[in-house]
Design a protein around this motif. Structure first.
Motif, PDB file in Angstrom:
ATOM      1  N   TYR A  74     -27.642   1.137  34.042  1.00  0.00           N
ATOM      2  CA  TYR A  74     -26.233   1.405  34.334  1.00  0.00           C
ATOM      3  C   TYR A  74     -25.904   2.862  34.023  1.00  0.00           C
ATOM      4  O   TYR A  74     -26.616   3.542  33.267  1.00  0.00           O
ATOM      5  CB  TYR A  74     -25.337   0.478  33.515  1.00  0.00           C
ATOM      6  CG  TYR A  74     -25.642   0.490  32.030  1.00  0.00           C
ATOM      7  CD1 TYR A  74     -25.108   1.454  31.172  1.00  0.00           C
ATOM      8  CD2 TYR A  74     -26.482  -0.479  31.473  1.00  0.00           C
ATOM      9  CE1 TYR A  74     -25.398   1.458  29.828  1.00  0.00           C
ATOM     10  CE2 TYR A  74     -26.779  -0.485  30.118  1.00  0.00           C
ATOM     11  CZ  TYR A  74     -26.230   0.482  29.299  1.00  0.00           C
ATOM     12  OH  TYR A  74     -26.528   0.498  27.956  1.00  0.00           O
ATOM     13  N   GLU A  75     -24.807   3.341  34.594  1.00  0.00           N
ATOM     14  CA  GLU A  75     -24.309   4.686  34.321  1.00  0.00           C
ATOM     15  C   GLU A  75     -22.836   4.601  33.967  1.00  0.00           C
ATOM     16  O   GLU A  75     -22.071   3.890  34.629  1.00  0.00           O
ATOM     17  CB  GLU A  75     -24.498   5.586  35.541  1.00  0.00           C
ATOM     18  CG  GLU A  75     -25.952   5.884  35.868  1.00  0.00           C
ATOM     19  CD  GLU A  75     -26.096   6.851  37.031  1.00  0.00           C
ATOM     20  OE1 GLU A  75     -25.062   7.417  37.454  1.00  0.00           O
ATOM     21  OE2 GLU A  75     -27.219   7.040  37.513  1.00  0.00           O
ATOM     22  N   TYR A  76     -22.463   5.330  32.928  1.00  0.00           N
ATOM     23  CA  TYR A  76     -21.067   5.333  32.502  1.00  0.00           C
ATOM     24  C   TYR A  76     -20.275   6.255  33.417  1.00  0.00           C
ATOM     25  O   TYR A  76     -20.595   7.441  33.571  1.00  0.00           O
ATOM     26  CB  TYR A  76     -20.978   5.801  31.052  1.00  0.00           C
ATOM     27  CG  TYR A  76     -19.563   5.923  30.524  1.00  0.00           C
ATOM     28  CD1 TYR A  76     -18.780   4.777  30.364  1.00  0.00           C
ATOM     29  CD2 TYR A  76     -19.025   7.151  30.184  1.00  0.00           C
ATOM     30  CE1 TYR A  76     -17.482   4.863  29.875  1.00  0.00           C
ATOM     31  CE2 TYR A  76     -17.741   7.259  29.682  1.00  0.00           C
ATOM     32  CZ  TYR A  76     -16.967   6.111  29.543  1.00  0.00           C
ATOM     33  OH  TYR A  76     -15.697   6.194  29.060  1.00  0.00           O
ATOM     34  N   ALA A  77     -19.238   5.689  34.044  1.00  0.00           N
ATOM     35  CA  ALA A  77     -18.425   6.494  34.964  1.00  0.00           C
ATOM     36  C   ALA A  77     -17.287   7.180  34.216  1.00  0.00           C
ATOM     37  O   ALA A  77     -17.217   8.408  34.149  1.00  0.00           O
ATOM     38  CB  ALA A  77     -17.890   5.609  36.083  1.00  0.00           C
ATOM     39  N   SER A  78     -16.410   6.387  33.629  1.00  0.00           N
ATOM     40  CA  SER A  78     -15.288   6.937  32.856  1.00  0.00           C
ATOM     41  C   SER A  78     -14.526   5.785  32.233  1.00  0.00           C
ATOM     42  O   SER A  78     -14.862   4.616  32.439  1.00  0.00           O
ATOM     43  CB  SER A  78     -14.346   7.763  33.760  1.00  0.00           C
ATOM     44  OG  SER A  78     -13.760   6.913  34.733  1.00  0.00           O
TER      45      SER A  78
END
Length: 804
Positions: free
Chosen positions: A357-361
């Motif tokens: 996963y990638e942290y968006a905001s």
């Protein structure tokens, strides 16, 4: 002269006491030698030399003081054991703590700080060994910065990319070898971080991302969970994960040599296992492959996300799911524009979020959706309270479907996938419409029959309830038959969990989301009104963590139903006797289960208000919950006894052939020792993975008891263990269990241990008496002389055996 001799012996005694007990600290003038220990000021921890399993190798380690068996929480020289009895742990003027292997030089050291007028090593009250500069008071080295396989409260896992420092847990190679094993536990540098166990370089288990106070991939960590953990990640890219348990004085988290992360708490008398991961087959990393969804069930079930199909149908049908799934309809990303191929997002609930996963905001859920929609490389998104917006640009790997808990994952699909679903619904609606006329035509007749049946059932139901006084079943709930039928899909085959001696067991889903297990007694079974009422009264009054809990009952006409708490992993026999699933029960798990059953039996025989003889203890009557904890079930044949009355007699011998003790099978006499005999058979089955009723060895057709006796005589029982799990065993522990099993199946009840002695045998290392050859194994099955030497069931006239 007499005074000098007195002074000499006093000095000698004082010197011996100093050697035998503990040092205040390690200094340049006072090293630690073999036989000496260094204790924390609160008396909880102790540092010294130890030998795992009384081997020839010695290590310097820290353990809990005064707790038996010894639990080592840190080891200095993990890879270089010492063998010299003159070894010492010393500290020099440069602040280096060094372990000398007698005259063979230094085998371990902490590294030098700088020259000072004095250093000292002391063991803190939290179990942390520290080296302190006596001048500045500064700590120049600590064991908490060099963890082994154990985290103690106030220790931490961490990473710091700038300095390259990293603190991880590394398993022991085995229970007797503290060398670094193949499993490593660490927190990942991604944002938000997660706890990851690797096997070598391969991921083995992960917790899912951290959300303020919990790991999202652990359903137990819900809103009601009080977390003993904290995880902090700063703007510089470093992170730390700390464990603090303020409710228990002594606790620990250990990464075992089998790859399990276990959390133990000491209740004052024993260690309690409060958490374990991996907890089930779905916890093993990537078991269902990319875009595959592992459904927590027994056996585990892999399915593809909506819009995806198996990558290889052939492999999928074989049970090899690691190839995962592929998209059925390719995406034509058009952002927010309209059109027949515009993308949609399909939400899936109760999910352990996939990896990568990638942290968006920290935007809100609508902005999270819009961000993913306008990013053609975004394959899925999730908005999580405590984290914010997460997105996935890679294959969805290691996703799990929970029965409750978890997060909502929204997956990008082509709109045509939704249209396919609508078409299916249209076809179903048409079929239902055509069927409606037939249903209405038969409704009147059916309603008339229903009224007649309900009237008769009403009379029968209240007759049964009157027999169950409020005093007998206080707190027991009476369920309506319609409620149970709805919960079990009218006892549908898809809900059936298994078939027992007295009927079938079904899984039910109540309207409030609670899962139940329903035991439906068939009218032709041997269990009638007496056994049914017996089970209700007994189990409603028995409360123990190793006994299955009854929730209520339902009586409607001929229907007699018992409603239990649902056991996710069904019964023990579905694991022990299954060629594939038995691999999930390595030896440590089997040993935990054996001890749990013994604790439940001790409660029945000694600790409960009602003293109970179970009379049908067997592998299929041991249920396993989500954490693989054993629970004794099926009390239809159980009998109560009062005070010191440990023995009774019945004219109706009931139970399961192979598990019944000789005196019970032949004369109808049952006692605490009857259950002990059944436990012995069950124990040998768990060890060997073989059924007592089916096992036949060699040309002579030896029974399981005969083979166990032969194994104990030849190898002390070690080769009786199921060879598929032999790599996970502790040979001495297996041999001890085989010996205990043989003691339990002795012909004379007086030669068998009682339940209290049994549990003591399983939890201690005391010397056991040798067993005698069990009577049932003197002759082979085909030996015609058997009937001449032993009483057989065919000779009995006062009892009838009802096998199950």
């Amino acid at each position: 002269m007499g005074k000098k001799r007195t002074v000499f012996f006093a000095c000698l005694l004082l010197f011996t006491m100093l050697l035998s007990f503990t040092n205040a600290g390690i200094t340049t003038e006072s090293p630690l030698s073999v036989g000496q220990t260094l204790s924390s000021s609160n008396g909880d921890y102790e540092l010294g030399f130890f030998s795992p399993n009384n081997s020839q190798h010695q290590y310097v380690g820290i353990w809990f003081k005064g707790i038996i068996p010894q639990v080592v929480v840190w080891v200095a020289n993990r890879e270089k054991p010492i063998t010299d009895s003159t070894a010492t742990l010393a500290i020099n003027n440069n602040g280096s703590l060094k372990l000398f292997n007698g005259k063979h030089g230094v085998v371990w050291s902490t590294g030098e700080a700088f020259e000072s007028s004095g250093y000292e090593a002391e063991l803190r009250d939290n179990g942390n060994l520290v080296v302190i500069d006596n001048v500045s008071g500064r700590t120049v080295w600590e064991s908490f910065a060099h963890l082994g396989d154990t985290m103690l409260p106030f220790s931490a896992l961490m990473y710091n990319p700038a300095s390259g420092e990293k603190r991880v847990l590394t398993s022991w190679k085995s229970s007797s070898n503290p060398s670094p094993g193949e499993f490593v536990g660490q927190i990942t540098p991604q944002v938000p971080s997660q706890l990851l166990i690797t096997r070598g370089l391969t991921p083995y288990y992960r917790t899912g991302p951290w959300a303020k106070t919990r790991f999202t991939g652990i359903p137990l960590m819900d809103d009601t969970y009080t977390s003993p953990f904290s995880l902090h990640q700063d703007a510089n890219g470093s992170g730390s994960f700390t464990y603090v348990d303020r409710n228990f004085k002594l606790s620990r988290i250990v990464l075992t040599s089998e790859g399990s992360m276990k959390r133990f708490r000491h209740n004052g008398t024993d260690w309690e296992l409060s958490y374990k991961a991996p907890a089930n087959s779905c916890d093993i990393y990537g078991v269902c492959g990319p875009f595959g969804l592992c459904v927590v069930s027994v056996p585990l079930k892999c399915q593809c996300f909506k819009g995806f199909v198996p990558h290889s149908i052939e492999e999928w049908e074989r049970g090899n799911w690691t190839g995962g799934c592929v998209r059925r309809t390719e995406l034509h990303c058009q952002g927010s524009f309209t059109g027949k191929d515009v993308n949609i997002f399909h939400p899936v609930a109760n999910i352990k979020l996939p990896d990568f996963y990638e942290y968006a905001s920290s935007v809100d859920s609508e902005e999270c959706y819009q961000s993913c929609l306008h990013n053609c490389s975004c394959l899925a998104f999730a908005y999580i309270h405590g984290i914010g917006c997460l997105m996935w640009n890679q294959d969805l790997m290691d996703a799990v479907k929970f029965s409750a808990g978890g997060e909502i994952l929204s997956i990008r699909l082509a709109r045509s996938e939704l249209d396919v679903s609508k078409s299916k619904k249209t076809i179903v609606a048409s079929v239902l419409s055509l069927s409606l006329f037939v249903i209405l035509a038969s409704a009147a007749f059916g309603f008339w029959r229903y009224r007649v049946k309900k009237h008769n059932a009403h009379i029968s139901k209240h007759a049964w309830r009157n027999d169950l006084t409020l005093q007998d079943v206080s707190g027991l709930e009476f369920f309506d038959i319609n409620t149970i039928q709805n919960a079990t899909n009218n006892f549908g085959l898809s809900n059936k969990l298994g078939q027992g001696g007295f009927g079938s067991v079904y899984k039910g889903n109540m309207q409030d989301g609670k899962q139940i297990a329903v035991k439906r007694l068939c009218s032709s079974s041997g269990q009638g009104k007496d056994e049914f009422m017996n089970e209700i009264v007994l189990i409603s009054k028995l409360q123990h963590r190793n006994l299955v809990r009854v929730l209520g009952c339902c009586i409607d006409g001929e229907e007699k139903l018992l409603i239990y708490e649902f056991m996710l992993n069904k019964s023990l026999d579905t694991f022990v006797f299954d060629k594939r699933k038995k691999l999930e029960l390595d030896w440590p798990k089997r040993f935990d289960i054996i001890q749990g059953i013994a604790r439940g039996l001790l409660y029945l025989h000694r600790d409960s208000r009602l003293k109970v003889i179970h009379r049908d203890l067997k592998v299929s009557n041991i249920l396993l919950d989500e954490g693989m904890n054993p629970k004794i079930s099926d009390f239809g044949l159980a009998r109560m006894y009062q005070g010191t009355q440990y023995q009774d007699k019945t004219r109706r011998v009931v139970g399961t052939l192979g598990y019944m003790s000789p005196e019970y099978a032949w004369t109808g006499v049952f006692s605490e020792k009857s259950d002990i005999y059944s436990f012995g058979v069950l124990l040998l089955e768990i060890i060997s993975g073989e059924k007592i009723s089916l096992f036949s060895y060699g040309e002579e057709g030896k029974t399981l008891l005969a083979y166990a006796w032969e194994s104990w005589c030849k190898s002390k029982g070690v080769d009786l263990l199921d060879q598929d799990i032999a790599n996970s065993c502790h040979p001495s522990e297996v041999g001890r269990c085989v010996q205990i099993g043989l003691l339990c199946v002795q012909h004379q009840p007086s030669d068998r241990p009682n339940t209290l002695e049994l549990l003591s045998m399983l939890t201690s290392t005391s010397v056991l008496r040798p067993p005698k050859q069990p009577t049932f194994v003197v002759h082979s099955r085909d030996d015609e002389s058997l009937s001449k030497d032993l009483i057989t069931v065919n000779d009995m006239t006062q009892s009838v055996i009802l096998g199950r």
